[in-house]
Write a protein that holds these residues in place. Structure first.
Motif, PDB file in Angstrom:
ATOM      1  N   GLU A  12      20.567   0.025  -9.302  1.00 19.12           N
ATOM      2  CA  GLU A  12      21.345   1.267  -9.803  1.00 19.12           C
ATOM      3  C   GLU A  12      20.368   2.604  -9.414  1.00 19.12           C
ATOM      4  O   GLU A  12      20.409   2.945  -8.346  1.00 19.12           O
ATOM      5  CB  GLU A  12      21.634   0.993 -11.346  1.00 19.12           C
ATOM      6  N   THR A  13      19.846   3.066 -10.531  1.00 17.48           N
ATOM      7  CA  THR A  13      18.830   4.443 -10.216  1.00 17.48           C
ATOM      8  C   THR A  13      17.616   4.107 -10.319  1.00 17.48           C
ATOM      9  O   THR A  13      16.671   4.920 -10.008  1.00 17.48           O
ATOM     10  CB  THR A  13      19.202   5.407 -11.374  1.00 17.48           C
ATOM     11  N   GLN A  14      17.004   2.690 -10.216  1.00 20.37           N
ATOM     12  CA  GLN A  14      15.678   2.468 -10.214  1.00 20.37           C
ATOM     13  C   GLN A  14      15.415   1.069  -9.595  1.00 20.37           C
ATOM     14  O   GLN A  14      16.112   0.467  -9.420  1.00 20.37           O
ATOM     15  CB  GLN A  14      14.913   2.341 -11.836  1.00 20.37           C
ATOM     16  N   TYR A  15      14.138   1.018  -9.117  1.00 22.52           N
ATOM     17  CA  TYR A  15      13.683  -0.238  -8.329  1.00 22.52           C
ATOM     18  C   TYR A  15      13.330  -1.189  -9.526  1.00 22.52           C
ATOM     19  O   TYR A  15      12.859  -0.941 -10.538  1.00 22.52           O
ATOM     20  CB  TYR A  15      12.737   0.144  -7.484  1.00 22.52           C
ATOM     21  N   GLN A  16      13.810  -2.667  -8.865  1.00 21.03           N
ATOM     22  CA  GLN A  16      13.497  -3.717  -9.752  1.00 21.03           C
ATOM     23  C   GLN A  16      12.484  -4.667  -8.800  1.00 21.03           C
ATOM     24  O   GLN A  16      13.137  -4.943  -7.684  1.00 21.03           O
ATOM     25  CB  GLN A  16      14.620  -4.570 -10.149  1.00 21.03           C
TER      26      GLN A  16
ATOM     27  N   THR B 166       6.537 -10.894  -3.382  1.00 23.14           N
ATOM     28  CA  THR B 166       7.150  -9.736  -4.075  1.00 23.14           C
ATOM     29  C   THR B 166       8.395  -9.605  -3.269  1.00 23.14           C
ATOM     30  O   THR B 166       8.367  -9.027  -2.082  1.00 23.14           O
ATOM     31  CB  THR B 166       6.426  -8.569  -4.309  1.00 23.14           C
ATOM     32  N   VAL B 167       9.618  -9.383  -4.019  1.00 23.88           N
ATOM     33  CA  VAL B 167      10.889  -8.660  -3.365  1.00 23.88           C
ATOM     34  C   VAL B 167      11.249  -7.591  -4.286  1.00 23.88           C
ATOM     35  O   VAL B 167      11.596  -7.885  -5.569  1.00 23.88           O
ATOM     36  CB  VAL B 167      11.719  -9.635  -3.136  1.00 23.88           C
ATOM     37  N   CYS B 168      11.381  -6.228  -3.754  1.00 24.06           N
ATOM     38  CA  CYS B 168      11.809  -5.086  -4.691  1.00 24.06           C
ATOM     39  C   CYS B 168      13.186  -4.529  -4.039  1.00 24.06           C
ATOM     40  O   CYS B 168      13.351  -4.677  -2.703  1.00 24.06           O
ATOM     41  CB  CYS B 168      11.020  -4.089  -4.632  1.00 24.06           C
ATOM     42  N   SER B 169      14.010  -4.178  -5.046  1.00 15.86           N
ATOM     43  CA  SER B 169      15.321  -3.719  -4.467  1.00 15.86           C
ATOM     44  C   SER B 169      15.876  -2.608  -5.390  1.00 15.86           C
ATOM     45  O   SER B 169      15.140  -2.575  -6.751  1.00 15.86           O
ATOM     46  CB  SER B 169      16.328  -4.932  -4.490  1.00 15.86           C
ATOM     47  N   LEU B 170      16.882  -1.789  -5.217  1.00 17.15           N
ATOM     48  CA  LEU B 170      17.251  -0.864  -5.765  1.00 17.15           C
ATOM     49  C   LEU B 170      18.405  -1.226  -6.955  1.00 17.15           C
ATOM     50  O   LEU B 170      19.461  -1.710  -6.354  1.00 17.15           O
ATOM     51  CB  LEU B 170      17.827   0.419  -5.003  1.00 17.15           C
TER      52      LEU B 170
ATOM     53  N   MET C  17      -4.780  -9.982   4.147  1.00 21.30           N
ATOM     54  CA  MET C  17      -3.964  -8.805   4.955  1.00 21.30           C
ATOM     55  C   MET C  17      -2.479  -8.634   4.240  1.00 21.30           C
ATOM     56  O   MET C  17      -1.861  -9.886   4.053  1.00 21.30           O
ATOM     57  CB  MET C  17      -3.679  -8.904   6.313  1.00 21.30           C
ATOM     58  N   VAL C  18      -2.234  -7.659   3.725  1.00 19.52           N
ATOM     59  CA  VAL C  18      -0.736  -7.360   3.145  1.00 19.52           C
ATOM     60  C   VAL C  18      -0.043  -6.692   3.960  1.00 19.52           C
ATOM     61  O   VAL C  18      -0.157  -5.822   4.493  1.00 19.52           O
ATOM     62  CB  VAL C  18      -0.785  -6.694   1.838  1.00 19.52           C
ATOM     63  N   VAL C  19       1.283  -7.348   4.207  1.00 18.07           N
ATOM     64  CA  VAL C  19       2.412  -6.656   5.237  1.00 18.07           C
ATOM     65  C   VAL C  19       3.743  -6.168   4.432  1.00 18.07           C
ATOM     66  O   VAL C  19       3.837  -7.203   3.645  1.00 18.07           O
ATOM     67  CB  VAL C  19       2.718  -7.703   6.503  1.00 18.07           C
ATOM     68  N   GLU C  20       4.032  -4.932   4.467  1.00 19.06           N
ATOM     69  CA  GLU C  20       5.114  -4.296   3.859  1.00 19.06           C
ATOM     70  C   GLU C  20       6.491  -4.409   4.772  1.00 19.06           C
ATOM     71  O   GLU C  20       6.210  -4.164   5.816  1.00 19.06           O
ATOM     72  CB  GLU C  20       4.865  -3.122   3.145  1.00 19.06           C
ATOM     73  N   VAL C  21       7.167  -4.925   4.538  1.00 26.21           N
ATOM     74  CA  VAL C  21       8.771  -5.051   5.315  1.00 26.21           C
ATOM     75  C   VAL C  21       9.631  -4.444   4.537  1.00 26.21           C
ATOM     76  O   VAL C  21      10.005  -4.925   3.345  1.00 26.21           O
ATOM     77  CB  VAL C  21       9.095  -6.579   5.545  1.00 26.21           C
ATOM     78  N   ASN C  22      10.353  -3.373   5.133  1.00 23.20           N
ATOM     79  CA  ASN C  22      11.495  -2.649   4.568  1.00 23.20           C
ATOM     80  C   ASN C  22      12.745  -3.108   5.104  1.00 23.20           C
ATOM     81  O   ASN C  22      13.274  -3.129   6.334  1.00 23.20           O
ATOM     82  CB  ASN C  22      11.524  -1.029   4.803  1.00 23.20           C
ATOM     83  N   ALA C  23      13.862  -3.647   4.286  1.00 22.21           N
ATOM     84  CA  ALA C  23      15.009  -4.320   4.588  1.00 22.21           C
ATOM     85  C   ALA C  23      15.939  -3.826   3.663  1.00 22.21           C
ATOM     86  O   ALA C  23      15.624  -4.183   2.491  1.00 22.21           O
ATOM     87  CB  ALA C  23      14.936  -5.921   5.034  1.00 22.21           C
ATOM     88  N   SER C  24      17.088  -3.332   4.051  1.00 21.27           N
ATOM     89  CA  SER C  24      18.040  -2.944   3.124  1.00 21.27           C
ATOM     90  C   SER C  24      19.094  -4.263   2.940  1.00 21.27           C
ATOM     91  O   SER C  24      19.882  -4.299   1.763  1.00 21.27           O
ATOM     92  CB  SER C  24      18.861  -1.967   3.336  1.00 21.27           C
TER      93      SER C  24
END
Length: 273
Positions: A48-52, A42-46, A1-8
């Protein structure tokens, strides 16, 4: 099971990371559900103008993902740990797959109308240099000819090749065309409907030198082995076969002679005359 968490906030991500690392596994949710693995991959963050998107711990991006999206680090061994994108297919970092070596055993039945091709096949098997490379990923490490069956009148006779034997249960199930020695035989008057063919003999004396115990010698036999005591030694229990559980010890005759010599030394010179 994969859980996505959105945190700024990066602090929230750090808290989640610490919580995951502190979980004791396996974690019992209820009587029927148990969590055996729990990881942040995996950790993704914005940026500048694109996600990394960066991989956590020992996780990596698959090779095709690294090439589909511009990698922000080096591609090593066909994988990377950072891409300049948020994959649209939901592909997250994966655990690297280790290279395993698999061993397969194949049994091939070959039918001939006469014995001439059998001899050719026997020579081919005997003279083949091993390992035999089929391609970069497949190597034949062992090839063996075990059994030859032929029609004898109205019934088949199956004979074992040199240094091979029928398992003892096969000898009991089918009528043998030679003697049963050491619980095994070399020829049966049948074409076995199931079970293995003749087996290669294992030299127990070579692979397990201590199989007979100390003060003994081991003699290999087809499908078995024989233990005997060295000169001057006898089995602890003469009524049982010599083995690691019934070892050889100094014989009684040698003990008596040693005792006579010992007592003779204790006598005075006058007594010995």
């Amino acid at each position: 099971m994969v859980v996505e968490v959105n945190a700024s906030e990066t602090a929230v991500i750090s808290n989640i990371r610490s919580s995951v690392n502190s979980v004791v596994l396996p974690f019992q949710v209820d009587n029927s559900v148990e969590i055996t693995a729990f990881n942040i991959s995996t950790v993704c963050s914005l940026n500048e103008t694109q996600y990394q998107c960066k991989c956590e711990g020992l996780f990596v991006w698959p090779n095709d993902t690294c090439h589909s999206y511009k990698a922000c680090d080096d591609i090593t061994d066909g994988s990377c740990t950072c891409i300049n994108a948020l994959p649209i297919d939901g592909q997250f970092c994966q655990e690297p797959i280790s290279e395993f070596t698999y061993e397969y055993e194949a049994e091939i039945d070959v039918s001939f109308l006469d014995l001439f091709p059998v001899e050719l096949l026997r020579n081919l098997v005997t003279n083949t240099s091993l390992p035999l490379t089929l391609n970069n990923n497949t190597h034949i490490t062992d090839i063996d000819m075990t059994t030859v069956c032929g029609l004898n009148g109205r019934e088949y006779e199956c004979k074992c090749e040199e240094q091979h034997f029928w398992p003892s249960d096969t000898c009991r199930v089918y009528q043998v065309c030679d003697s049963i020695v050491g619980g095994t035989c070399g020829c049966i008057q049948a074409l076995p409907s199931e079970g293995s063919l003749c087996q290669r003999d294992i030299n127990e004396c070579l692979f397990c030198p201590s199989v007979c115990g100390p003060n003994s010698t081991c003699t290999n036999q087809l499908g078995s082995y024989n233990c005997s005591c060295l000169d001057g030694f006898t089995a602890t229990n003469p009524s049982l076969l010599i083995s690691i559980n019934n070892t050889c010890r100094v014989g009684k005759l040698q003990l008596l002679v040693s005792g006579w010599i010992h007592c003779n030394k204790l006598k005075s010179p006058h007594q010995r005359q």
